[in-house]
Design an enzyme around this catalytic site. Structure first.
Site, PDB file in Angstrom:
ATOM      1  N   ASP A   2      41.777  -5.836   7.436  1.00 27.81           N
ATOM      2  CA  ASP A   2      43.163  -6.001   6.975  1.00 27.81           C
ATOM      3  C   ASP A   2      44.197  -5.863   8.082  1.00 27.81           C
ATOM      4  O   ASP A   2      43.918  -5.302   9.146  1.00 27.81           O
ATOM      5  CB  ASP A   2      43.473  -4.933   5.922  1.00 27.81           C
ATOM      6  CG  ASP A   2      43.652  -3.556   6.556  1.00 27.81           C
ATOM      7  OD1 ASP A   2      42.763  -3.134   7.317  1.00 27.81           O
ATOM      8  OD2 ASP A   2      44.701  -2.913   6.324  1.00 27.81           O
TER       9      ASP A   2
ATOM     10  N   ASP B 135      35.518  -0.446  17.656  1.00 34.27           N
ATOM     11  CA  ASP B 135      36.582  -0.746  18.617  1.00 34.27           C
ATOM     12  C   ASP B 135      36.462   0.263  19.761  1.00 34.27           C
ATOM     13  O   ASP B 135      35.705   0.050  20.699  1.00 34.27           O
ATOM     14  CB  ASP B 135      37.911  -0.660  17.843  1.00 34.27           C
ATOM     15  CG  ASP B 135      39.117  -1.111  18.633  1.00 34.27           C
ATOM     16  OD1 ASP B 135      38.952  -1.758  19.667  1.00 34.27           O
ATOM     17  OD2 ASP B 135      40.248  -0.812  18.212  1.00 34.27           O
TER      18      ASP B 135
ATOM     19  N   GLU C  76      29.215  -0.792   9.295  1.00 33.18           N
ATOM     20  CA  GLU C  76      30.641  -0.778   9.674  1.00 33.18           C
ATOM     21  C   GLU C  76      31.178  -2.194   9.815  1.00 33.18           C
ATOM     22  O   GLU C  76      30.405  -3.132  10.039  1.00 33.18           O
ATOM     23  CB  GLU C  76      30.797  -0.072  11.029  1.00 33.18           C
ATOM     24  CG  GLU C  76      31.459   1.280  10.985  1.00 33.18           C
ATOM     25  CD  GLU C  76      32.930   1.294  10.577  1.00 33.18           C
ATOM     26  OE1 GLU C  76      33.413   0.345   9.938  1.00 33.18           O
ATOM     27  OE2 GLU C  76      33.597   2.281  10.905  1.00 33.18           O
ATOM     28  N   ASP C  77      32.490  -2.318   9.727  1.00 33.56           N
ATOM     29  CA  ASP C  77      33.102  -3.630   9.960  1.00 33.56           C
ATOM     30  C   ASP C  77      33.247  -3.906  11.448  1.00 33.56           C
ATOM     31  O   ASP C  77      32.864  -4.959  11.935  1.00 33.56           O
ATOM     32  CB  ASP C  77      34.464  -3.742   9.244  1.00 33.56           C
ATOM     33  CG  ASP C  77      35.420  -2.602   9.576  1.00 33.56           C
ATOM     34  OD1 ASP C  77      35.040  -1.658  10.298  1.00 33.56           O
ATOM     35  OD2 ASP C  77      36.569  -2.642   9.091  1.00 33.56           O
TER      36      ASP C  77
ATOM     37  N   PHE D 178      43.382  -8.403  18.005  1.00 36.36           N
ATOM     38  CA  PHE D 178      43.424  -7.902  16.637  1.00 36.36           C
ATOM     39  C   PHE D 178      43.025  -9.010  15.659  1.00 36.36           C
ATOM     40  O   PHE D 178      43.526 -10.123  15.729  1.00 36.36           O
ATOM     41  CB  PHE D 178      44.820  -7.391  16.290  1.00 36.36           C
ATOM     42  CG  PHE D 178      44.873  -6.712  14.962  1.00 36.36           C
ATOM     43  CD1 PHE D 178      44.335  -5.453  14.787  1.00 36.36           C
ATOM     44  CD2 PHE D 178      45.432  -7.351  13.863  1.00 36.36           C
ATOM     45  CE1 PHE D 178      44.359  -4.824  13.556  1.00 36.36           C
ATOM     46  CE2 PHE D 178      45.464  -6.732  12.616  1.00 36.36           C
ATOM     47  CZ  PHE D 178      44.920  -5.471  12.467  1.00 36.36           C
TER      48      PHE D 178
END
Ligand code: 5GP
Length: 179
Positions: free
Chosen positions: A162, A106, A102-103, A155
């Site tokens: 992105d 959160d 996964e990136d 963020f």
């Protein structure tokens, strides 16, 4: 390029590529050590993890397979909490050692959903490798074994991630500047 503008937001560089790659290197070494002989199937979660997946897999030296899934749950800059379907998983994962790539974790809801879905297909074991974790936001209890970096609750874009479709191509990670 220390700051970038994407649409209405300004971002400042927060994790340079060399720091990212040092940690990706470490995670790959841990995986090589832990999963040797298990022929793991890496499941890369698109789109955000494509760059992390590429750099990680270049450093994984044990026999393994790679496949890609999609599971979108995020729009704009706030997690919606709406969970969509897992698509693209065509492999038989019965009795396989799975590594989800996964990136960013959160709230953890996306990962939880993925674990539930994969869990119904009788894998031998499921490991999690993620580029980033935002510990302050985590809402569910997850055993995340392989983490490149922990970051604050801001963020970010770049290195695959992105803002409204833009910014994935940057080699460094940038954090939004609140002004
Ligand atoms: P979760 O379900 O853990 O709340 O959200 C995970 C997904 O939200 C990630 O796969 C990623 O697509 C997105 N996400 C969470 N935080 C950020 C962030 O700071 N920047 C970007 N670009 N995406 C994020």
């Amino acid at each position: 390029m220390n700051t970038i503008q994407i649409k209405d937001k300004r971002f400042a560089i927060s994790i340079p590529e060399k720091d990212i790659l040092r940690e990706v290197d470490r995670v790959a070494s841990e995986i090589n050590r832990d999963l040797e002989g298990k022929n793991p199937l890496f499941l890369s979660v698109l789109n955000g993890s494509f760059m992390f997946t590429a750099d990680l897999m270049k450093r994984v030296t044990i026999p393994c397979e790679i496949s890609f899934v999609k599971l979108a749950s995020y729009q704009g800059i706030a997690s919606t909490g709406t969970i969509k379907e897992v698509i693209g998983l065509n492999e038989d994962i019965t009795d396989r050692t799975i590594v989800i790539v996964e990136d960013i974790v959160d709230t953890g809801l996306t990962m939880q959903r993925l674990l539930e879905t994969l869990g119904t297909r009788n894998p031998r074991e499921i490991h999690i490798a993620t580029l980033l974790v935002k510990p302050e936001k985590l809402q569910v209890d997850l055993d995340i074994e392989y983490v490149a970096m922990h970051i604050p609750n801001d963020f970010i874009v770049g290195y695959g991630l992105d803002y409204d479709g833009l910014g994935r191509n940057y080699r460094d990670i940038y954090t939004v500047v609140n002004d």
